[in-house]
Design a protein around this motif. Structure first.
Motif, PDB file in Angstrom:
ATOM      1  N   LEU A  62       3.943   9.499  -2.581  1.00 63.23           N
ATOM      2  CA  LEU A  62       4.207   8.155  -2.051  1.00 63.23           C
ATOM      3  C   LEU A  62       3.868   7.044  -3.041  1.00 63.23           C
ATOM      4  O   LEU A  62       3.498   5.940  -2.659  1.00 63.23           O
ATOM      5  N   ASN A  90       5.786   0.653   1.599  1.00 59.68           N
ATOM      6  CA  ASN A  90       4.586   0.421   0.778  1.00 59.68           C
ATOM      7  C   ASN A  90       4.788   0.890  -0.662  1.00 59.68           C
ATOM      8  O   ASN A  90       4.000   0.551  -1.539  1.00 59.68           O
ATOM      9  N   MET A  91       5.829   1.657  -0.927  1.00 56.34           N
ATOM     10  CA  MET A  91       6.158   2.102  -2.283  1.00 56.34           C
ATOM     11  C   MET A  91       6.967   0.981  -2.945  1.00 56.34           C
ATOM     12  O   MET A  91       8.135   0.781  -2.620  1.00 56.34           O
ATOM     13  N   TYR A  94      11.878  -1.069  -3.917  1.00 57.77           N
ATOM     14  CA  TYR A  94      10.988  -0.364  -2.995  1.00 57.77           C
ATOM     15  C   TYR A  94      11.729   0.829  -2.398  1.00 57.77           C
ATOM     16  O   TYR A  94      12.937   0.995  -2.589  1.00 57.77           O
ATOM     17  N   CYS A  95      10.997   1.631  -1.636  1.00 61.52           N
ATOM     18  CA  CYS A  95      11.591   2.746  -0.891  1.00 61.52           C
ATOM     19  C   CYS A  95      11.833   2.263   0.546  1.00 61.52           C
ATOM     20  O   CYS A  95      10.901   1.812   1.209  1.00 61.52           O
ATOM     21  N   HIS A 151      13.290   9.674  -0.634  1.00 60.09           N
ATOM     22  CA  HIS A 151      12.910   8.317  -1.011  1.00 60.09           C
ATOM     23  C   HIS A 151      14.177   7.563  -1.396  1.00 60.09           C
ATOM     24  O   HIS A 151      15.237   8.162  -1.606  1.00 60.09           O
ATOM     25  N   TYR A 190      12.380   4.025   3.115  1.00 57.25           N
ATOM     26  CA  TYR A 190      11.700   4.904   4.069  1.00 57.25           C
ATOM     27  C   TYR A 190      10.183   4.691   4.066  1.00 57.25           C
ATOM     28  O   TYR A 190       9.515   5.005   5.044  1.00 57.25           O
ATOM     29  N   HIS A 191       9.665   4.232   2.947  1.00 55.23           N
ATOM     30  CA  HIS A 191       8.222   4.032   2.774  1.00 55.23           C
ATOM     31  C   HIS A 191       8.012   2.677   2.090  1.00 55.23           C
ATOM     32  O   HIS A 191       7.770   2.629   0.886  1.00 55.23           O
ATOM     33  N   ASP A 225       8.544  14.536  -4.404  1.00 56.60           N
ATOM     34  CA  ASP A 225       7.984  14.753  -3.071  1.00 56.60           C
ATOM     35  C   ASP A 225       8.864  15.696  -2.252  1.00 56.60           C
ATOM     36  O   ASP A 225       9.993  16.008  -2.622  1.00 56.60           O
ATOM     37  N   ASN A 236      12.453  12.373  -7.806  1.00 52.29           N
ATOM     38  CA  ASN A 236      11.665  12.491  -6.577  1.00 52.29           C
ATOM     39  C   ASN A 236      10.967  13.841  -6.594  1.00 52.29           C
ATOM     40  O   ASN A 236      11.608  14.879  -6.461  1.00 52.29           O
TER      41      ASN A 236
END
Length: 106
Positions: A34, A97-98, A91-92, A59, A94-95, A55, A53
């Motif tokens: 993340l 905060n990334m 940014y992402c 993302h 889906y997330h 993960d 990616n």
């Protein structure tokens, strides 16, 4: 070769080197745990960004100004070629905060 032509040839070679286009580079940006790394990257117009990616979930790399929106499935990569200069915050989706910034020079 005639010695009197050497200065002209040297000047021509220097000018050719100055106007020759720079070689494009590939800048690798990784998404893992993340986190976007590096969070601040620099590139030039014509460079390729390789988004990786690492993960186990998807993302995106979504530019706030709309310049790009790359979807990255788990453990996959994608590329984008930079077409204009400027600082791009992204940014992402889906997330959210990334977050990261890409500075593109001419």
């Amino acid at each position: 070769m005639m010695p009197e032509r050497l200065p002209s040839i040297a000047i021509a070679l220097v000018l050719a080197a100055m106007v020759a286009p720079a070689h494009a580079e590939t800048i690798v940006i990784t998404m893992e745990n993340l986190v976007i790394s590096p969070a601040d990257a620099s590139a030039r117009i014509g460079d390729t960004i390789e988004w990786i990616n690492k993960d186990v979930f998807a993302h995106t790399a979504t530019a706030k100004n709309g310049d790009f929106d790359v979807t990255l499935p788990p453990n996959k990569s994608a590329t984008s070629v930079l077409k204009k200069a400027g600082a791009i915050d992204y940014y992402c989706r889906y997330h959210p905060n990334m977050k990261a910034t890409l500075k593109v020079a001419p």
